[in-house]
Design an enzyme around this catalytic site. Structure first.
Site, PDB file in Angstrom:
ATOM      1  N   GLU A  34      40.311  44.091  28.629  1.00  0.00           N
ATOM      2  CA  GLU A  34      40.218  43.704  30.047  1.00  0.00           C
ATOM      3  C   GLU A  34      39.409  44.700  30.859  1.00  0.00           C
ATOM      4  O   GLU A  34      38.616  44.330  31.726  1.00  0.00           O
ATOM      5  CB  GLU A  34      41.642  43.583  30.629  1.00  0.00           C
ATOM      6  CG  GLU A  34      41.708  43.117  32.059  1.00  0.00           C
ATOM      7  CD  GLU A  34      41.268  41.676  32.234  1.00  0.00           C
ATOM      8  OE1 GLU A  34      40.127  41.477  32.702  1.00  0.00           O
ATOM      9  OE2 GLU A  34      42.024  40.753  31.899  1.00  0.00           O
ATOM     10  N   ILE A  53      39.698  43.954  38.138  1.00  0.00           N
ATOM     11  CA  ILE A  53      39.794  42.497  38.323  1.00  0.00           C
ATOM     12  C   ILE A  53      40.227  41.855  37.007  1.00  0.00           C
ATOM     13  O   ILE A  53      39.573  42.032  35.989  1.00  0.00           O
ATOM     14  CB  ILE A  53      38.441  41.888  38.758  1.00  0.00           C
ATOM     15  CG1 ILE A  53      37.872  42.655  39.954  1.00  0.00           C
ATOM     16  CG2 ILE A  53      38.592  40.418  39.078  1.00  0.00           C
ATOM     17  CD1 ILE A  53      36.482  42.197  40.357  1.00  0.00           C
ATOM     18  N   LYS A  85      28.343  42.950  30.086  1.00  0.00           N
ATOM     19  CA  LYS A  85      29.538  42.307  30.634  1.00  0.00           C
ATOM     20  C   LYS A  85      29.426  40.796  30.538  1.00  0.00           C
ATOM     21  O   LYS A  85      30.412  40.104  30.248  1.00  0.00           O
ATOM     22  CB  LYS A  85      29.740  42.747  32.087  1.00  0.00           C
ATOM     23  CG  LYS A  85      30.136  44.216  32.202  1.00  0.00           C
ATOM     24  CD  LYS A  85      30.007  44.696  33.634  1.00  0.00           C
ATOM     25  CE  LYS A  85      30.443  46.146  33.779  1.00  0.00           C
ATOM     26  NZ  LYS A  85      30.022  46.706  35.081  1.00  0.00           N
TER      27      LYS A  85
END
Ligand SMILES: NC(=O)c1ccc[n+]([C@@H]2O[C@H](COP(=O)([O-])OP(=O)(O)OC[C@H]3O[C@@H](n4cnc5c(N)ncnc54)[C@H](OP(=O)(O)O)[C@@H]3O)[C@@H](O)[C@H]2O)c1
Length: 429
Positions: free
Chosen positions: A128, A135, A204
């Site tokens: 994560e 977030i 990402k």
């Protein structure tokens, strides 16, 4: 309550924040999972460096103390880089240890291999923290939107470039000046290449798209372009045309294929992504089943990234039924504030008699009840005369008392209308 040992690879900005968050046996984890966590050993390069809040006896330069220790059940990798992190994670997963990592470059390049290794060993790899720090975007894509059929995701996933572009748009700064400002404020590294070139955003995006579209997307699959060639002129032109300039990471399904790109783009000024300023990150998810969902927040920072790391540790351990809702041990038993003690700024509108001295009388009542006036406007005449006041932040109980007295005044007719003003300055409290 069973104890679980966590080994850390790295103890820098993120690692130290993880140690702080899990100090005292990780009380929040215990409440949520029923497990007590024990930190250590911790791999570093320089054990003599000062690390506030970290027990120096846990530091080691020997990764074997973590990987060879059967007591270490979870390895948290916050050291960064590919080598030697990749080798360490292969070993850890191969030995059945769960891994939690914040390393996007490693994931984007070797995620598929590491996930297969985890699968073979019957353990887990969680990441994560590798995308958008605090977030919880991975969890939302992987779990919350499981059946939503995601069609597209559009992200501002690099805080450095968003800060630079925001400064250029707001202050008319040149690219070089905005970048220097970002560096002096700690929003950009001394060598900002990875960020400004779009490479960080591409890594990402590869991770996000893999999860959103259930497809192995690798870093090489993502075409990217950076912000280095944007100048003040482009900013002014874009603004005149009604656009903001943002570095966007976009992944969408086109005729069943995953289309991926990272590049600066003109975003209409009234679009939700145009409002994402400073170093914030945002991911806008478009799905058939759940419409548009936007996640916004800080995309970097030690405590922010640690928040996601600790959440992954909890996911590995599993929540204890409904956490505190089912678990007396986890009930913090906080008092609930009485409603009269809440504080906000107020807007008040009231019909008043159209004669001199009314304003002074009304202002006097507020002052005596401990409320101060920020602005006042008198509108209309005769029977339609009314006062509109904005009051500084004050106590709800003071407003209740003031209203009681205002209702009694012969100068005030009808019931005053009171609205609370959203206290933007106090949002963080
Ligand atoms: N900082 C953020 O806001 C942020 C946000 C999201 C993701 N991340 C990711 O989180 C990871 C860690 O970032 P960070 O900012 O915490 O980095 P950092 O402050 O540079 O810390 C890196 C740590 O790893 C240790 N280390 C590095 N290479 C090592 C090696 N070869 N052997 C042993 N120890 C080694 C360092 O040891 P020494 O202390 O002894 O030098 C240091 O403690 C990176 O993958 C980064 O991309 C960071």
């Amino acid at each position: 309550v069973t104890a679980v040992r966590i080994g850390l690879l790295g103890c820098g900005t993120v690692g130290q924040a993880v140690v702080r968050a899990l100090s005292d046996g990780g009380a929040p984890i215990t409440r949520a999972s029923g497990h007590r966590v024990e930190i250590g050993p911790i791999l570093v390069r320089d054990p003599d460096r000062r690390r506030p809040g970290v027990d120096p006896s846990l530091l080691t330069t020997d990764v074997g103390r973590i990987l060879d220790d059967p007591e270490v059940a979870i390895v948290v990798e916050v050291m960064g880089g590919i080598d030697p992190a990749l080798g360490h994670l292969r070993t850890a997963l191969g030995r059945g240890k769960a891994v939690v990592t914040a390393n996007k470059q490693l994931l984007a390049r070797h995620g598929a291999e590491l996930l297969e290794q985890a699968e073979r060993s019957g353990t887990e790899l969680r990441f994560e923290a590798s995308v958008c720090a605090a977030i919880p975007v991975i969890k939302v894509l992987r779990e919350s939107l499981l059946v939503a059929e995601i069609e597209a995701l559009t992200g501002i996933v690099n805080g450095t470039t968003n800060f630079v572009l925001s400064e250029m748009g707001r202050g008319g700064l040149s690219y070089a000046d905005a970048l220097a400002r970002a560096q002096s404020l700690g929003y950009a590294e001394a060598d900002p290449t990875e960020d400004v070139s779009g490479a960080d955003a591409a890594a990402k995006l590869a991770i996000l798209a893999s999860i959103a579209f259930h497809t192995r997307v690798r870093l090489d699959d993502v075409t990217f372009e950076g912000i280095e060639r944007i100048d003040r002129d482009d900013m002014t032109q874009a603004q005149e045309l009604g656009y903001a300039v943002k570095l966007l990471a976009v992944a969408r399904l086109v005729d069943g294929a995953v289309a991926l790109r990272v590049h600066p783009a003109l975003v209409p000024q009234d679009h939700r992504l145009a409002a994402i300023g400073g170093a914030d990150n945002a991911v806008l998810v478009q799905s058939r089943g759940a419409g548009q969902i936007m996640l916004v927040g800080p995309g970097a920072g030690g405590t922010e990234t640690a928040s996601a790391v600790v959440a992954d540790v909890l996911s590995v351990l599993g929540t204890h039924r409904g956490s505190f809702l089912h678990n007396a041990l986890a009930d913090a038993g906080r008092p609930v504030q009485p409603p009269g003690e809440s504080r906000t700024p107020f807007y008040v509108r009231m019909h008043v008699a159209d004669r001199p001295g009314v304003l002074a009388t009304v202002a006097g009542v507020f002052a005596e009840e401990g409320l101060s006036i920020e602005s006042v406007v008198q509108r209309g005449q005769g029977a339609g005369a009314r006062l509109v006041l904005v009051l500084h932040e004050g106590l709800e109980s003071c407003m209740t008392a003031a209203l009681e007295r205002l209702r009694e005044l012969p100068e005030v007719s009808g019931e005053p209308v009171v609205l609370r003003v959203l206290d933007v300055a106090g949002e963080g409290r």
